[in-house]
Enzyme design. Structure first.
Site, PDB file in Angstrom:
ATOM      1  N   GLU A 173       0.817  -1.232   0.000  1.00 55.91           N
ATOM      2  CA  GLU A 173       0.000   0.000   0.000  1.00 55.91           C
ATOM      3  C   GLU A 173       0.844   1.274   0.000  1.00 55.91           C
ATOM      4  O   GLU A 173       0.595   2.182   0.805  1.00 55.91           O
ATOM      5  CB  GLU A 173      -0.963   0.006   1.197  1.00 55.91           C
ATOM      6  CG  GLU A 173      -2.019  -1.064   1.130  1.00 55.91           C
ATOM      7  CD  GLU A 173      -3.142  -0.907   2.148  1.00 55.91           C
ATOM      8  OE1 GLU A 173      -3.075  -0.035   3.029  1.00 55.91           O
ATOM      9  OE2 GLU A 173      -4.112  -1.696   2.044  1.00 55.91           O
ATOM     10  N   GLU A 292      -5.596  -8.422   0.030  1.00 50.30           N
ATOM     11  CA  GLU A 292      -6.294  -8.044   1.272  1.00 50.30           C
ATOM     12  C   GLU A 292      -7.751  -7.831   0.905  1.00 50.30           C
ATOM     13  O   GLU A 292      -8.066  -6.942   0.111  1.00 50.30           O
ATOM     14  CB  GLU A 292      -5.726  -6.757   1.887  1.00 50.30           C
ATOM     15  CG  GLU A 292      -4.404  -6.942   2.581  1.00 50.30           C
ATOM     16  CD  GLU A 292      -3.941  -5.700   3.341  1.00 50.30           C
ATOM     17  OE1 GLU A 292      -4.789  -4.931   3.851  1.00 50.30           O
ATOM     18  OE2 GLU A 292      -2.718  -5.490   3.407  1.00 50.30           O
TER      19      GLU A 292
HETATM   20  O1  LIG Z   1      -9.235   2.608   4.180  1.00 49.09           O
HETATM   21  N1  LIG Z   1      -8.374   2.812   5.062  1.00 49.09           N
HETATM   22  O2  LIG Z   1      -8.411   3.817   5.782  1.00 49.09           O
HETATM   23  C1  LIG Z   1      -7.362   1.854   5.273  1.00 49.09           C
HETATM   24  C2  LIG Z   1      -6.342   2.149   6.140  1.00 49.09           C
HETATM   25  C3  LIG Z   1      -5.339   1.209   6.345  1.00 49.09           C
HETATM   26  C4  LIG Z   1      -5.387   0.021   5.693  1.00 49.09           C
HETATM   27  O3  LIG Z   1      -4.342  -0.836   5.939  1.00 49.09           O
HETATM   28  C5  LIG Z   1      -4.344  -2.131   5.427  1.00 49.09           C
HETATM   29  O4  LIG Z   1      -5.193  -2.928   6.229  1.00 49.09           O
HETATM   30  C6  LIG Z   1      -4.433  -3.375   7.326  1.00 49.09           C
HETATM   31  C7  LIG Z   1      -5.179  -4.482   8.026  1.00 49.09           C
HETATM   32  O5  LIG Z   1      -5.272  -5.670   7.295  1.00 49.09           O
HETATM   33  C8  LIG Z   1      -3.114  -3.724   6.683  1.00 49.09           C
HETATM   34  O6  LIG Z   1      -2.020  -3.663   7.554  1.00 49.09           O
HETATM   35  C9  LIG Z   1      -2.937  -2.674   5.632  1.00 49.09           C
HETATM   36  O7  LIG Z   1      -2.284  -3.139   4.494  1.00 49.09           O
HETATM   37  C10 LIG Z   1      -6.412  -0.264   4.849  1.00 49.09           C
HETATM   38  C11 LIG Z   1      -7.418   0.669   4.621  1.00 49.09           C
END
Ligand SMILES: O=[N+]([O-])c1ccc(O[C@@H]2O[C@@H](CO)[C@H](O)[C@H]2O)cc1
Length: 501
Positions: A173, A292
């Site tokens: 990400e 994910e």
């Molecule tokens: O939409 N958002 O605000 C958002 C913020 C963080 C986010 O992180 C992702 O989701 C986390 C949990 O699986 C993982 O460590 C990461 O890759 C995924 C989505």
């Protein structure tokens, strides 16, 4: 009763069911690792400190692939901290989740755990605060047999054979400003390309995943993928997708249609990748790694700033209900419907953190509602995905407009002859009559119809009532003269298995 119709025909093939579609994710986050898969003091821990009760559930879940060690965590992670004698490993601050990381669990523990669980590892690299050189060090440590500084270091850590990890994520990400080492698409594209080029020099058989967008709602969605793939196209095999579906606002009709949104996202990334391929005159097709995906009550999460440097804090331990499980089942249907392009997928995450498996420290482990559609799909979706084009009543949703009440797919296992239908009724009030044409399979007979539904769609499983929600067999589903008839309750996920021999 409203009726939906579809036809199952072995001539309408989408693609082979890639076993990598049934992946999961173990991040150093909350209690995913510590007191999730790893708890040396637990009564059920084995000689490596792995919880055997959790290992049993992982096998039952049918997980084939696990992504590790993050997630946001990986973007500031030093893999060297997690190898070597445990008593000499440093305790560090984890800036992603404002937690304290003991490093008691690291690369070799994960590989040993993966071997015991019978799953393929998918390693993520830190391309946030680190670069090509550290990625190559990790690759040498992990995959080179011996006779070099880093492969011999691994051997000195008691691991004689190389781990042979084939699937690598080039960061996580990196489009997101919350990421340590966040980058523009061009910055990331160059770094990912040069890292991938060097990794393929080490081993051309590696399979590499370039980071796509962190979700479909960021301003840079699709343009990020286009720029990143312009740089990386010849060197990578996959581009990643991440999506979480939030039930919190209680617009349940829209939430139940989440799979339609996932469908649209996949189409958008396929078109973007193919556009770049066309522009570069490259015949290769980039595959999608949906590494994910899940239901996540994101609006209940207080954000990283609410955390205060604890080891393994209770973090986003969402408790899933029946409606959430139906949505998870429908997301799996979408992944199967794109079997021609989606080659890997990971439900995020495996234990405790938005997870199908929950544990208590020193206590029990149990299955959340969402465990069940995953386990049944991983077990029974085999062979080839067949294209079914349901003719279904529609539901009007606020977020996604009109969506079909029936969301379905079918698989055909040429080896066993089995046909499996996976079907969701999104209607919240009315059952749906399903009629499936099976003429090309004379003599097909229903062997099992399992349904996940409940008079209370808000029902959940807890440590005290771990089996409150589970799939139940349905009577009355039959196949007469090549026409299958079944009834799908409101807000339900179904799996219907037929034998053809
Ligand atoms: O939409 N958002 O605000 C958002 C913020 C963080 C986010 O992180 C992702 O989701 C986390 C949990 O699986 C993982 O460590 C990461 O890759 C995924 C989505």
């Amino acid at each position: 009763m409203p009726t939906a119709r579809l036809t199952v025909d072995p001539g309408f093939r989408i693609g082979a069911v890639d076993r990598r579609l049934f992946g999961s994710f173990v991040e150093h986050m909350g209690r995913s690792v510590y007191t999730g898969v790893f708890e040396p003091d637990h009564p059920a821990a084995d000689e490596d400190g792995f919880r055997t009760d959790v290992l049993d559930l992982v096998r039952e879940l049918g997980v084939t692939l696990v992504r590790y060690p993050g997630g946001n965590f990986v973007s500031n992670y030093r893999w060297e901290d997690g190898v070597g004698p445990a008593d000499r490993r440093p305790t560090r601050l984890d800036l992603a989740w404002r937690s304290v990381e003991s490093n008691a669990f690291g690369l070799n523990e994960f590989m040993a755990w993966a071997a015991k669980a019978g799953i393929e590892p998918m390693m993520a690299l830190n391309l946030g605060t680190r670069g090509t050189s550290e990625a190559l060090d990790l690759l040498e440590y992990t995959n080179h047999p011996g006779g070099t500084a880093l492969s011999d270091l691994r051997r000195s850590h008691g691991v004689a054979d190389p781990h042979g990890v084939r699937l690598w994520c080039l960061g996580n990400e990196l489009d997101g400003p919350w990421q340590m080492g966040h980058k523009t698409a061009a910055e990331y594209g160059r770094l990912a390309a040069e890292t991938a080029r060097a990794m393929k020099r080490f081993d051309p058989g590696l399979e590499l995943v370039a980071c796509g967008s962190s979700n479909a709602y960021v301003d840079t969605f699709a343009s990020w993928e286009a720029t990143v793939l312009e740089h990386t196209y010849p060197f990578v095999d996959y581009v990643s997708l991440h999506a979480y579906y939030d039930p919190t606002d209680r617009d349940t009709d829209s939430f139940l249609a989440s799979a339609a949104e996932m469908d649209r996202m996949i189409d958008a990334v396929v078109s973007t990748a193919d556009h770049v391929g066309a522009r570069l005159r490259d015949r290769k097709k980039i595959k999608l790694s949906f590494d994910e995906w899940n239901v996540w009550y994101q609006s209940r999460f207080g954000g990283e700033d609410s955390l205060d440097w604890q080891p393994a804090p209770r973090l986003i331990e969402d408790v899933y209900d029946v409606t959430d499980a139906v949505v998870v089942g429908s997301l799996l249907i979408t992944l199967l419907r794109h079997a021609d392009r989606v080659g890997a997928a990971c439900q995020a995450q495996l234990a405790n953190v938005i997870a199908p498996i929950m544990t208590e420290p020193g206590g029990p482990a149990w299955r959340q509602t969402v465990f069940h559609p995953f386990a049944q799909t991983a077990r029974h979706a085999r062979g080839t995905v067949l294209r079914v084009e349901p003719d279904s009543p529609v539901i009007e949703t606020e977020r996604y407009g009109e969506v079909p009440a029936l969301w379905a797919t079918a698989t055909h296992d040429e080896e066993s002859g089995e046909i499996v239908l996976f079907a969701v009724n999104r209607d919240r009030t009315s059952p749906l009559a399903l009629t499936a044409g099976l003429r090309p399979f004379p003599g097909a007979r229903v062997v099992e119809h399992l349904v996940l539904a409940d008079d209370d769609p808000g029902a959940v499983n807890t440590a005290d009532r771990p089996d409150r929600v589970r799939p139940r067999p349905v009577d009355g589903t039959k196949n007469d003269d090549g026409t299958l008839t079944a009834q799908l309750p409101p807000v339900s996920w179904s799996m219907i298995r037929l034998a053809t021999r």
